[in-house]
Every structure is written in structure tokens, then in C-alpha cells.
Design an enzyme around this catalytic site. Structure first.
Site, PDB file in Angstrom:
ATOM      1  N   ALA A   1     -27.678  -5.694 -18.518  1.00  0.00           N
ATOM      2  CA  ALA A   1     -28.839  -4.869 -18.887  1.00  0.00           C
ATOM      3  C   ALA A   1     -29.235  -3.963 -17.725  1.00  0.00           C
ATOM      4  O   ALA A   1     -29.452  -2.751 -17.901  1.00  0.00           O
ATOM      5  CB  ALA A   1     -30.011  -5.770 -19.295  1.00  0.00           C
TER       6      ALA A   1
ATOM      7  N   GLN B   1     -18.790 -16.536 -21.108  1.00  0.00           N
ATOM      8  CA  GLN B   1     -17.383 -16.768 -21.436  1.00  0.00           C
ATOM      9  C   GLN B   1     -16.970 -16.118 -22.749  1.00  0.00           C
ATOM     10  O   GLN B   1     -16.028 -15.354 -22.827  1.00  0.00           O
ATOM     11  CB  GLN B   1     -17.117 -18.278 -21.529  1.00  0.00           C
ATOM     12  CG  GLN B   1     -17.200 -18.999 -20.209  1.00  0.00           C
ATOM     13  CD  GLN B   1     -16.856 -20.484 -20.355  1.00  0.00           C
ATOM     14  OE1 GLN B   1     -16.559 -20.966 -21.436  1.00  0.00           O
ATOM     15  NE2 GLN B   1     -16.897 -21.197 -19.244  1.00  0.00           N
TER      16      GLN B   1
ATOM     17  N   ARG C   1     -30.860 -17.579 -30.939  1.00  0.00           N
ATOM     18  CA  ARG C   1     -29.926 -16.452 -30.845  1.00  0.00           C
ATOM     19  C   ARG C   1     -28.555 -16.770 -31.440  1.00  0.00           C
ATOM     20  O   ARG C   1     -28.006 -17.850 -31.224  1.00  0.00           O
ATOM     21  CB  ARG C   1     -29.754 -16.049 -29.381  1.00  0.00           C
ATOM     22  CG  ARG C   1     -28.738 -14.959 -29.160  1.00  0.00           C
ATOM     23  CD  ARG C   1     -28.714 -14.527 -27.726  1.00  0.00           C
ATOM     24  NE  ARG C   1     -28.229 -15.542 -26.831  1.00  0.00           N
ATOM     25  CZ  ARG C   1     -26.948 -15.834 -26.630  1.00  0.00           C
ATOM     26  NH1 ARG C   1     -25.993 -15.180 -27.291  1.00  0.00           N
ATOM     27  NH2 ARG C   1     -26.603 -16.755 -25.767  1.00  0.00           N
TER      28      ARG C   1
ATOM     29  N   GLU D   1     -17.345 -17.135 -33.419  1.00  0.00           N
ATOM     30  CA  GLU D   1     -18.124 -18.246 -32.864  1.00  0.00           C
ATOM     31  C   GLU D   1     -19.029 -18.775 -33.960  1.00  0.00           C
ATOM     32  O   GLU D   1     -19.030 -18.248 -35.088  1.00  0.00           O
ATOM     33  CB  GLU D   1     -18.919 -17.784 -31.640  1.00  0.00           C
ATOM     34  CG  GLU D   1     -18.026 -17.476 -30.442  1.00  0.00           C
ATOM     35  CD  GLU D   1     -18.810 -17.110 -29.195  1.00  0.00           C
ATOM     36  OE1 GLU D   1     -19.644 -17.912 -28.751  1.00  0.00           O
ATOM     37  OE2 GLU D   1     -18.606 -16.003 -28.680  1.00  0.00           O
TER      38      GLU D   1
ATOM     39  N   GLU E   1     -32.248 -10.611 -21.131  1.00  0.00           N
ATOM     40  CA  GLU E   1     -32.865 -11.920 -21.375  1.00  0.00           C
ATOM     41  C   GLU E   1     -34.318 -11.981 -20.906  1.00  0.00           C
ATOM     42  O   GLU E   1     -35.122 -12.772 -21.412  1.00  0.00           O
ATOM     43  CB  GLU E   1     -32.025 -12.994 -20.664  1.00  0.00           C
ATOM     44  CG  GLU E   1     -32.298 -14.392 -21.174  1.00  0.00           C
ATOM     45  CD  GLU E   1     -31.381 -15.435 -20.548  1.00  0.00           C
ATOM     46  OE1 GLU E   1     -30.381 -15.071 -19.906  1.00  0.00           O
ATOM     47  OE2 GLU E   1     -31.682 -16.625 -20.713  1.00  0.00           O
TER      48      GLU E   1
ATOM     49  N   HIS F   1     -29.575 -22.701 -22.084  1.00  0.00           N
ATOM     50  CA  HIS F   1     -28.566 -21.631 -22.058  1.00  0.00           C
ATOM     51  C   HIS F   1     -29.176 -20.238 -22.102  1.00  0.00           C
ATOM     52  O   HIS F   1     -28.783 -19.353 -21.357  1.00  0.00           O
ATOM     53  CB  HIS F   1     -27.648 -21.830 -23.256  1.00  0.00           C
ATOM     54  CG  HIS F   1     -26.513 -20.855 -23.341  1.00  0.00           C
ATOM     55  ND1 HIS F   1     -25.575 -20.727 -22.338  1.00  0.00           N
ATOM     56  CD2 HIS F   1     -26.157 -19.968 -24.309  1.00  0.00           C
ATOM     57  CE1 HIS F   1     -24.698 -19.802 -22.689  1.00  0.00           C
ATOM     58  NE2 HIS F   1     -25.036 -19.313 -23.862  1.00  0.00           N
TER      59      HIS F   1
ATOM     60  N   ARG G   1     -26.391 -22.871 -33.215  1.00  0.00           N
ATOM     61  CA  ARG G   1     -26.413 -23.659 -31.984  1.00  0.00           C
ATOM     62  C   ARG G   1     -27.505 -24.703 -31.907  1.00  0.00           C
ATOM     63  O   ARG G   1     -27.296 -25.794 -31.390  1.00  0.00           O
ATOM     64  CB  ARG G   1     -26.685 -22.698 -30.841  1.00  0.00           C
ATOM     65  CG  ARG G   1     -25.509 -22.394 -30.093  1.00  0.00           C
ATOM     66  CD  ARG G   1     -25.812 -21.443 -29.014  1.00  0.00           C
ATOM     67  NE  ARG G   1     -24.577 -20.704 -28.868  1.00  0.00           N
ATOM     68  CZ  ARG G   1     -24.430 -19.660 -28.125  1.00  0.00           C
ATOM     69  NH1 ARG G   1     -25.458 -19.194 -27.457  1.00  0.00           N
ATOM     70  NH2 ARG G   1     -23.285 -19.065 -28.035  1.00  0.00           N
TER      71      ARG G   1
ATOM     72  N   SER H   1     -26.093 -11.755 -26.942  1.00  0.00           N
ATOM     73  CA  SER H   1     -26.903 -11.529 -25.732  1.00  0.00           C
ATOM     74  C   SER H   1     -26.367 -10.365 -24.896  1.00  0.00           C
ATOM     75  O   SER H   1     -27.140  -9.514 -24.447  1.00  0.00           O
ATOM     76  CB  SER H   1     -26.982 -12.793 -24.886  1.00  0.00           C
ATOM     77  OG  SER H   1     -25.695 -13.233 -24.545  1.00  0.00           O
TER      78      SER H   1
ATOM     79  N   HIS I   1     -27.346 -24.668 -25.320  1.00  0.00           N
ATOM     80  CA  HIS I   1     -25.944 -24.544 -25.753  1.00  0.00           C
ATOM     81  C   HIS I   1     -25.405 -25.947 -25.959  1.00  0.00           C
ATOM     82  O   HIS I   1     -25.620 -26.830 -25.133  1.00  0.00           O
ATOM     83  CB  HIS I   1     -25.138 -23.801 -24.683  1.00  0.00           C
ATOM     84  CG  HIS I   1     -23.796 -23.353 -25.160  1.00  0.00           C
ATOM     85  ND1 HIS I   1     -22.760 -24.236 -25.399  1.00  0.00           N
ATOM     86  CD2 HIS I   1     -23.314 -22.115 -25.449  1.00  0.00           C
ATOM     87  CE1 HIS I   1     -21.702 -23.554 -25.810  1.00  0.00           C
ATOM     88  NE2 HIS I   1     -22.008 -22.265 -25.848  1.00  0.00           N
TER      89      HIS I   1
HETATM   90  C1  SIN Z   1     -20.233 -19.162 -25.373  1.00  0.00           C
HETATM   91  O1  SIN Z   1     -19.223 -18.644 -24.951  1.00  0.00           O
HETATM   92  O2  SIN Z   1     -20.238 -20.206 -26.025  1.00  0.00           O
HETATM   93  C2  SIN Z   1     -21.545 -18.524 -25.089  1.00  0.00           C
HETATM   94  C3  SIN Z   1     -21.625 -17.229 -25.774  1.00  0.00           C
HETATM   95  C4  SIN Z   1     -23.051 -16.836 -25.996  1.00  0.00           C
HETATM   96  O3  SIN Z   1     -23.967 -17.480 -25.507  1.00  0.00           O
HETATM   97  O4  SIN Z   1     -23.267 -15.861 -26.718  1.00  0.00           O
END
Ligand code: SIN
Length: 522
Positions: free
Chosen positions: A19, A52, A389, A120, A378, A354, A294, A394, A248
Site C-alpha cells: 500500500a 505467501q 477477509r 484458496e 491493513e 493474521h 477462514r 489483502s 489464519h
Molecule cells: C495464505 O497464503 O494462506 C494467506 C493469503 C492471504 O492471507 O490472503
């Protein structure tokens, strides 16, 4: 502009993640002089660099409606519709054109050169750009390379912002106390010179990341101490949704490794969560199993750990039908060094703090309730995430609001007010400062972390939250006294911000007894 204690710029950007850098590049390309502050000696070290999984990009399977649906579903329907519409209509294309195009981030590509897409939890389709399992590092490196070629930006590393400078709080002209508050810069501690600098600016953009390090278990770096939220709150800016701290589900649980994320993309590729009896337990808690939002997965793990009286559960990637070493080289090597071969052994994991879905309240252009102050990433809350989220949003949000903040300051920059600047005093150190004792500071930080983890963590109760507030109140009084009497260091500044941000989170949680998304009250 000067390199002495006092310096003046058009724009100050505090924080050097996606950001902050995007805001700095955009403002500088519009012809403004910009200073970009990083607490770290190396601006690469930011939360962004630790990400990641990936960032939502352009996918042939996707549509704005579908992406909006997934963001709202993860966010428990508490999202701000205008912010969601903005992200889905502008975000993915910006990632494609700016990050993959102009900045040339080396995202993973297939043999034909096309960008690969991953998935994801809570995503309906494959729509996420990634760079193996270190997407954040690839983005951060490429952005810093681009920034270095951008004229008009001064990168100030090793500078920890202490407080925002305003006319009403800092001017020596008492008339200013009765006027509307406006931000005029920041006082920043320079580690190498050991002094506090007065950095004046026509606008300040806060992009300091989140407060993950206020919790005992976190995926965040140590510098995630909620600095921007605390600084903005102290001058009276609105902070909202602070109760929404996202946990997370899968951080590596190992004695010799703290804060190491096991990306959700591994579950996106088929990895499963097992309890100590070898049972795949998440489907008992949610029909979408490991790919549920999540907050749901984190709570399922927490409950299972409680029932089994264990400190962790297991993530089984051995069932994933791809070359794990090639697709997730960072995780593979990290685990291997600790004696875990993820191709044949399950990975011990725990949930951890997280991401902060709340923050300094901003509009669609990053403007806050205070004149001259903007926020992005953030640190800010524009409502896009609602109560929880969606993965890989993010970095997208940081990029989009960073760019919009940069455009906003370029379009609305107030005139530099030389008369007002002249009334702002430089920082005065205490005449006989109290000696800095690192043991006391470390212990206070640990007390905050265990208070937040135990009383304001994944599952909350009114009783625990009230206890947290009382403990933080006591601590806050002591820390403020120490802050006023000591020669400043980065650790003291962070501790003061930590205790305030923790109190803001707990206060908001107490004020909202209804569970929603990642704020879960028993
Ligand atoms: C992750 O790689 O699990 C985190 C990705 C995220 O927080 O958007």
C-alpha cells in the site's frame, strides 16, 4: 527539503508494504515530492514480503459478480457494498496492468507464458496470481526496484513514526487549538542518528500494516504493532471494526519456528486437516470442509484442539497430486530443515492472528475523518472485508487503495503553510531520561500478547474481554509514564502503540456482543 532534524515534503507515506509503495509511486509520478518511511533497516522487511498465497488477478473463469459474491460470503455479509464494487471492478485489472505489466512482478507462468491461477478457501474459481509460495516477496522486490527508478521519492529506512503532527496538538500558536484539526507531518525516531526528526508534509498517508504481533501466535513479523491505528486514534481519527481480527487456520507449530505461515493455497490444492486420531474433522463443522471461510476453519481447529487437549492439528499434504517441492518450495525447504518432509509427513499447524479487517476509517479514496490524513492497506478500514477477509484480497486492497491515495493527494494537496509549519516545535527529550531496560519492555509486550491471545482471541467471552480491558488499562498507564520519561527507542514506541491498539480492539469487541465473522463471542 533537508537531511537535518527538520525536513519538508509534499507527501509523507508511513510504511513500505504494497500500500505504501504504491501510494508513493503514484504521488511521485504525479510530480510530488514524497518521503517513504520504513521502520526497518531494509524496506523489503514488511508484512507484504511475508505473504505467501497470492493476489486476485484476471481470470477467464471469473466475473465481477462472482468475485463480489465470494468477498461478501467470506465477510459474513457485513461488507460495505461500494468498496466491494470498487475492488471487483478495478482491482484485478490493476493487478494485471500495473503489477504483472509495468512493475513486472515475476508471477508463476505456464509453458506458454500465460499467468497461472490458483485457488484458496471460499473462492468459487481459480483466480489468484501467485509466485510459487512467496508471492509477497516477489511483489515487494519488484515494487522496490520500480520505486528506486521513480524520481521524487526519498526512502527513509530506520525511521519509526512516533506521532502525527497536527495544528491542534502541536502548534505553539494557541489560536490553532480552536481550529479544525489538520495533519502537518510526523515526528519520527531515526534509529541511526538516535534523534527525533520533525518531518513536515502537506498530506500524510498511513500504511503501517496491522496489529498481528499483539497476539502470542501470529503469522506477522515483529513490526506488526498497530502503529498507524494508534497514531490516528491519538489525534481523534475514527477507527472502526477493530473487533474483526482474522486468525489464519494454519501456521506451522514447531518449537524452533515462530510465525511461519502454511499457505491456504496448499488446502486449495487439496491438503486436508486431520486430528490426532487421523480423522478429517473440518467437514463436521462446516459443509465446505477445508475450503470454508477462514474464520470457520480456524474455529473448527480451535474446538478440535480443545476436545483433544492438544496444541496443534495436522495438515496432510501427502494427498496433493502435484509436485510439492516445485509448487511450494519455501514451505518445503522450511519444513525439511525442521525434519518434516511434507511429501510424506503431515505438518503440525495452529491458527494464529493474521489480518486486521478493522482500522482507520477511510473513504473510497483513502481519506480519513481528519484533514491531511489518508490511510491504505491493513491500517485502514474501507469496509471491503466486512467481518472476515477473503483470501488473497489483502494485497489487492493494499494496491488499489495505495494507488487511490496517491491519486487523491495529487488531486487535492493543500498549499504548504509556511507560517503554520514555523509554529511546530522540534521534539524535546526529557532532561533526565529514565534508563531503557529491554527486559521490562519485552515483558510488557509479552503480557499484551498473552492477554490478547487468551482473552480476545479466536473465541471470546464478555468476561474474558472485560478482564483484558482491565489488564490493558493498568499496563497502559505504566507504559505511558515510561514513554514520557525515557529516551525513545523503536521498542518503546511500538509498545505504546501496541497497548493502545490492543485496548481499541478489546473495547470494540466489548461494545459488540453479537458474533459476526471473525469476532466470535460465546
Ligand atoms: C495464505 O497464503 O494462506 C494467506 C493469503 C492471504 O492471507 O490472503
Amino acid at each position: 527539503m533537508s537531511r537535518g532534524v527538520r525536513a519538508q515534503y509534499d507527501v509523507l507515506v508511513v510504511g513500505s508494504g504494497i500500500a505504501g509503495i504504491s501510494a508513493a509511486i503514484t504521488a511521485a509520478e504525479a510530480g510530488l515530492s514524497v518521503a517513504l518511511l520504513s521502520k526497518e533497516a531494509d524496506a523489503f522487511d514488511s508484512n507484504t514480503g511475508w505473504a505467501q498465497g497470492g493476489i486476485v488477478g484476471v481470470s477467464p473463469e471469473d466475473s465481477a459478480e462472482l468475485l463480489a459474491h465470494d468477498i461478501r460470503y467470506a465477510g459474513a455479509g457485513a461488507n460495505f457494498a461500494d468498496a466491494v464494487n470498487l475492488v471487483v471492478s478495478e482491482g484485478p485489472q490493476l493487478v494485471h496492468d500495473f503489477l504483472a505489466g509495468r512493475v513486472a512482478v515475476p508471477f508463476s507462468r505456464d509453458k506458454s507464458g500465460a499467468l497461472e491461477l490458483t485457488r484458496e478457501a471460499a473462492h468459487s474459481v481459480r483466480r489468484i496470481y501467485y509466485a510459487k509460495d512467496s508471492t509477497g516477496a516477489a511483489i515487494q522486490r519488484a515494487l522496490l526496484t520500480y520505486l528506486a527508478k521513480t524520481a521524487g521519492v526519498t526512502l527513509l529506512t530506520g525511521h519509526t513514526a512516533i506521532d502525527l503532527i497536527t495544528n491542534t496538538h502541536n502548534s505553539a500558536d494557541i489560536q490553532e487549538r480552536y481550529r479544525r484539526t489538520k495533519v502537518l507531518g510526523v515526528y519520527a525516531h531515526c534509529d541511526s542518528a538516535g534523534c527525533v526528526r520533525t518531518l513536515l508534509a502537506r498530506s500524510v498517508i498511513l500504511a503501517t500494516g496491522g496489529p498481528g504481533n499483539l497476539f502470542r501466535h501470529t503469522s506477522n513479523p515483529d513490526g506488526a504493532t498497530g502503529d498507524g491505528v494508534a497514531m490516528a486514534y491519538r489525534i481523534g481519527a475514527e477507527v472502526i471494526d477493530a473487533r474483526y481480527v482474522q486468525f489464519h487456520p494454519t501456521i506451522l507449530f514447531h518449537r524452533d519456528s515462530r510465525q511461519f505461515l502454511i499457505t491456504e493455497a496448499l488446502r486449495g490444492e487439496g491438503a486436508r486437516l486431520l486430528n490426532h486420531s487421523g480423522e478429517r474433522f473440518v467437514p463436521r463443522y462446516h459443509p465446505d470442509g477445508e475450503l470454508a471461510p477462514r474464520d470457520e476453519v480456524a474455529r473448527a481447529i480451535y474446538r478440535e484442539m480443545e476436545q483433544e487437549n492438544s496444541d496443534y492439528v495436522l495438515l496432510d499434504a501427502t494427498v496433493v497430486d502435484i509436485d510439492l517441492k516445485k509448487r511450494f518450495p519455501g514451505i518445503f525447504e522450511h519444513c525439511k530443515a525442521l525434519g518434516i518432509d511434507i511429501r510424506s509427513q503431515p505438518i503440525p499447524v495452529v491458527p494464529a492472528a493474521h489480518y486486521f479487517c478493522g482500522g482507520v476509517k477511510v473513504d473510497l479514496d483513502g481519506g480519513t475523518s481528519i484533514e491531511g490524513l489518508l490511510a491504505a492497506g491493513e491500517t485502514a478500514c474501507n469496509g471491503v472485508h466486512g467481518a472476515n477477509r477473503l483470501a488473497s484480497i489483502s494485497l489487492l486492497e493494499g494496491l488499489l487503495w495505495g494507488v487511490r491515495c496517491g491519486r487523491n493527494v495529487a488531486a487535492t494537496l493543500p498549499d504548504a503553510d509556511a507560517r503554520l509549519y514555523a509554529t511546530i516545535p522540534d521534539w524535546v527529550e526529557p532532561a533526565e531520561p529514565e534508563e531503557f531496560d529491554p527486559v521490562l519492555v519485552r515483558q510488557d509486550q509479552r503480557t499484551i500478547q498473552s492477554t490478547m491471545w487468551n482473552y480476545a482471541g479466536i473465541i471470546r467471552s464478555r468476561k474474558r474481554l472485560l478482564r483484558a480491558l482491565a489488564d490493558l488499562d493498568y499496563l497502559s498507564h505504566r507504559i505511558e509514564q515510561f514513554y514520557r520519561s525515557a529516551t525513545l527507542t523503536r521498542q518503546i514506541i511500538e509498545l505504546r502503540n501496541s497497548v493502545l491498539t490492543a485496548s481499541i480492539i478489546v473495547g470494540d469487541a466489548i461494545a459488540h456482543p453479537q458474533s459476526s465473522g471473525c469476532h466470535y463471542v460465546e
